[in-house]
Design an enzyme around this catalytic site. Sequence first.
Site, PDB file in Angstrom:
ATOM      1  N   GLN A 126       0.843  -1.199   0.000  1.00 59.61           N
ATOM      2  CA  GLN A 126       0.000   0.000   0.000  1.00 59.61           C
ATOM      3  C   GLN A 126       0.877   1.248   0.000  1.00 59.61           C
ATOM      4  OE1 GLN A 126      -1.818   0.565   3.782  1.00 59.61           O
ATOM      5  NE2 GLN A 126      -3.241   2.129   3.105  1.00 59.61           N
ATOM      6  N   SER A 161       4.760  -1.014   3.930  1.00 60.23           N
ATOM      7  CA  SER A 161       5.018  -2.356   4.489  1.00 60.23           C
ATOM      8  C   SER A 161       5.137  -3.371   3.361  1.00 60.23           C
ATOM      9  CB  SER A 161       3.876  -2.782   5.409  1.00 60.23           C
ATOM     10  OG  SER A 161       3.698  -1.872   6.440  1.00 60.23           O
ATOM     11  N   GLU A 244      -9.455  -1.638   5.780  1.00 58.76           N
ATOM     12  CA  GLU A 244      -8.256  -1.856   6.591  1.00 58.76           C
ATOM     13  C   GLU A 244      -8.576  -1.759   8.089  1.00 58.76           C
ATOM     14  OE1 GLU A 244      -5.134   1.108   6.332  1.00 58.76           O
ATOM     15  OE2 GLU A 244      -3.595  -0.421   6.568  1.00 58.76           O
ATOM     16  N   ASN A 369      -4.430   6.559  16.594  1.00 64.82           N
ATOM     17  CA  ASN A 369      -5.536   6.519  17.546  1.00 64.82           C
ATOM     18  C   ASN A 369      -6.185   7.882  17.740  1.00 64.82           C
ATOM     19  OD1 ASN A 369      -4.959   3.877  17.634  1.00 64.82           O
ATOM     20  ND2 ASN A 369      -4.704   3.744  19.859  1.00 64.82           N
TER      21      ASN A 369
HETATM   22  C1  LIG Z   1       4.079  -0.456  11.339  1.00 68.95           C
HETATM   23  C2  LIG Z   1       3.550   0.537  10.338  1.00 68.95           C
HETATM   24  C3  LIG Z   1       3.209   0.109   9.073  1.00 68.95           C
HETATM   25  C4  LIG Z   1       2.744   1.025   8.129  1.00 68.95           C
HETATM   26  N1  LIG Z   1       2.459   0.553   6.864  1.00 68.95           N
HETATM   27  C5  LIG Z   1       2.046   1.437   5.924  1.00 68.95           C
HETATM   28  C6  LIG Z   1       1.824   0.997   4.582  1.00 68.95           C
HETATM   29  O1  LIG Z   1       1.993  -0.180   4.248  1.00 68.95           O
HETATM   30  N2  LIG Z   1       1.455   1.896   3.664  1.00 68.95           N
HETATM   31  C7  LIG Z   1       1.257   3.216   3.974  1.00 68.95           C
HETATM   32  O2  LIG Z   1       0.864   3.983   3.089  1.00 68.95           O
HETATM   33  N3  LIG Z   1       1.469   3.676   5.225  1.00 68.95           N
HETATM   34  C8  LIG Z   1       1.871   2.814   6.206  1.00 68.95           C
HETATM   35  N4  LIG Z   1       2.111   3.263   7.483  1.00 68.95           N
HETATM   36  C9  LIG Z   1       2.004   4.680   7.752  1.00 68.95           C
HETATM   37  C10 LIG Z   1       0.848   5.075   8.626  1.00 68.95           C
HETATM   38  O3  LIG Z   1      -0.360   4.992   7.923  1.00 68.95           O
HETATM   39  C11 LIG Z   1       1.146   6.498   9.099  1.00 68.95           C
HETATM   40  O4  LIG Z   1       2.273   6.427   9.951  1.00 68.95           O
HETATM   41  C12 LIG Z   1      -0.020   7.077   9.852  1.00 68.95           C
HETATM   42  O5  LIG Z   1      -1.081   7.354   8.979  1.00 68.95           O
HETATM   43  C13 LIG Z   1       0.379   8.384  10.581  1.00 68.95           C
HETATM   44  O6  LIG Z   1       0.986   9.270   9.711  1.00 68.95           O
HETATM   45  P1  LIG Z   1       2.387   9.954  10.093  1.00 68.95           P
HETATM   46  O7  LIG Z   1       3.356   8.888  10.475  1.00 68.95           O
HETATM   47  O8  LIG Z   1       2.744  10.882   8.983  1.00 68.95           O
HETATM   48  O9  LIG Z   1       2.095  10.804  11.415  1.00 68.95           O
HETATM   49  P2  LIG Z   1       1.315  12.194  11.498  1.00 68.95           P
HETATM   50  O10 LIG Z   1       0.081  12.112  10.679  1.00 68.95           O
HETATM   51  O11 LIG Z   1       2.291  13.280  11.198  1.00 68.95           O
HETATM   52  O12 LIG Z   1       0.899  12.235  13.004  1.00 68.95           O
HETATM   53  C14 LIG Z   1       1.798  12.645  14.052  1.00 68.95           C
HETATM   54  C15 LIG Z   1       0.973  12.745  15.344  1.00 68.95           C
HETATM   55  O13 LIG Z   1      -0.037  13.787  15.200  1.00 68.95           O
HETATM   56  C16 LIG Z   1      -1.323  13.250  15.463  1.00 68.95           C
HETATM   57  N5  LIG Z   1      -2.331  13.862  14.585  1.00 68.95           N
HETATM   58  C17 LIG Z   1      -2.215  14.037  13.246  1.00 68.95           C
HETATM   59  N6  LIG Z   1      -3.357  14.604  12.760  1.00 68.95           N
HETATM   60  C18 LIG Z   1      -4.212  14.754  13.810  1.00 68.95           C
HETATM   61  C19 LIG Z   1      -5.524  15.287  13.960  1.00 68.95           C
HETATM   62  N7  LIG Z   1      -6.215  15.738  12.899  1.00 68.95           N
HETATM   63  N8  LIG Z   1      -6.071  15.306  15.203  1.00 68.95           N
HETATM   64  C20 LIG Z   1      -5.387  14.836  16.286  1.00 68.95           C
HETATM   65  N9  LIG Z   1      -4.111  14.339  16.212  1.00 68.95           N
HETATM   66  C21 LIG Z   1      -3.534  14.287  14.992  1.00 68.95           C
HETATM   67  C22 LIG Z   1      -1.203  11.761  15.151  1.00 68.95           C
HETATM   68  O14 LIG Z   1      -2.193  11.029  15.826  1.00 68.95           O
HETATM   69  C23 LIG Z   1       0.208  11.449  15.656  1.00 68.95           C
HETATM   70  O15 LIG Z   1       0.215  11.254  17.031  1.00 68.95           O
HETATM   71  C24 LIG Z   1       2.581   2.389   8.460  1.00 68.95           C
HETATM   72  C25 LIG Z   1       2.918   2.822   9.740  1.00 68.95           C
HETATM   73  C26 LIG Z   1       3.401   1.927  10.676  1.00 68.95           C
HETATM   74  C27 LIG Z   1       3.779   2.433  12.039  1.00 68.95           C
END
Ligand SMILES: Cc1cc2nc3c(=O)[nH]c(=O)nc-3n(C[C@H](O)[C@H](O)[C@H](O)COP(=O)(O)OP(=O)(O)OC[C@H]3O[C@@H](n4cnc5c(N)ncnc54)[C@H](O)[C@@H]3O)c2cc1C
Length: 389
Positions: A126, A161, A244, A369
Amino acid sequence: MTDLAEAGAVPERAEIRDWLRTNVPAGRMVDPESGGPITPAQLEWERTLHDAGYAAVHWPIEHGGRGADLAARMVFQEEYELCGAPPRLNMMGLMLAGPTIMRYGTDEQKTRWLQPILNCDEIWCQGFSEPDAGSDLAGLRTTAVIDGDRMVVNGQKIWTSGATNSQWILALVRTSRDSRPQSGITFVMIDMTTPGIEIRPITQISGATGFCEVFFTDVSVPLDNVMGSIGDGWAVAMNALGHERGAGRRSYVTFLRDLAQIKKFVDGFGLADDLVIQQELGALLAQINTYRHHVGRTVANSDGAHPRPEASYNKLYWSEMTTRLHEVGMRVLGQRPEAARSAELADAITAWQADYWLSRASRIFAGTNQVQKNIISERVLGLPKEPRR
Ligand SMILES: Cc1cc2nc3c(=O)[nH]c(=O)nc-3n(C[C@H](O)[C@H](O)[C@H](O)COP(=O)(O)OP(=O)(O)OC[C@H]3O[C@@H](n4cnc5c(N)ncnc54)[C@H](O)[C@@H]3O)c2cc1C
């Protein structure tokens, strides 16, 4: 293939259990999330599932599934995990790509992609997240410029992933830009062997290399690979994410197995009389049972195969619970560090430590979360929407 699989009937619990007990291979198979190469034994297990009609019980019968609704799918999942069957290889294909293709794909696309997903000939990953587009997915910046009957993709994905083991990536790309960031996004399937794609595995704190950065430099993709229409990929992506986060992602059985493993550590270390540990284990058991019944309610309230926004409670609950379970397990291990050298427990301790690191990521993947709480407050409780840029 069994007669029942040929008939396409939803299997009964007893039948699933009997089949799994007879067919599940002995020994632990490495979780594909760890990023290691796929082994012949893993592929053989996927083919065995496929040949018996168990590769995707939730898929409709016409596409090779059993037409199981959410309730029947949960039964399969429970029995699968009760038997300690191996981790699945093609979760992104079975959970995301397949259902998306069935809903939005043309007949040609269904014919081209569904069967190789089902028999694990083609593994999918993905490609949604980017360095500055995770929760705020609409901020994605990978571009695709239309050129005749093809598009040329440039940009970067991250946290992909299983990218190293995948033949296909389902990607979100920006084909145009207007005032609404969700507009102008296109959902497209890209062959990972196309020239211009570079995969760089990311080494995690556990040593696993399960997720990767994926770079696209002038990657030429046929427009025939677009899912839905150009510029309208946001709705396709939201539907895919619903699958998902759905109720089928985690069974309470997994957590009971984890709890049983902690109990083995406790007994093995002579800590069974520790009152604090007893209380912690009791509280965890109560939480697991609450989760079991909550999932049952979500399934009962769902409209057949499609999860509703209430599924966000499930994601919130299981990710907090798995984190807590692994923290308690680590505290138990910490009380007897010398036990790590015991030959009898060494493998289980190593596996527990690896799972502990993964459990910490569970609050982030499949939608963080905090974002689940936003969904619950806005779409389940009807509270005011959060302010957006
Ligand atoms: C083990 C693992 C596997 C993954 N696999 C995939 C994959 O296969 N393909 C893929 O595309 N992605 C994948 N991801 C990515 C995952 O979907 C993103 O890490 C996730 O969506 C969060 O985005 P970010 O890391 O940019 O954090 P951010 O979005 O920058 O968030 C940082 C912090 O801010 C908080 N935050 C952000 N927006 C808000 C809001 N509106 N209100 C309140 N709090 C908020 C978040 O909760 C978090 O605590 C994976 C992640 C992990 C950890």
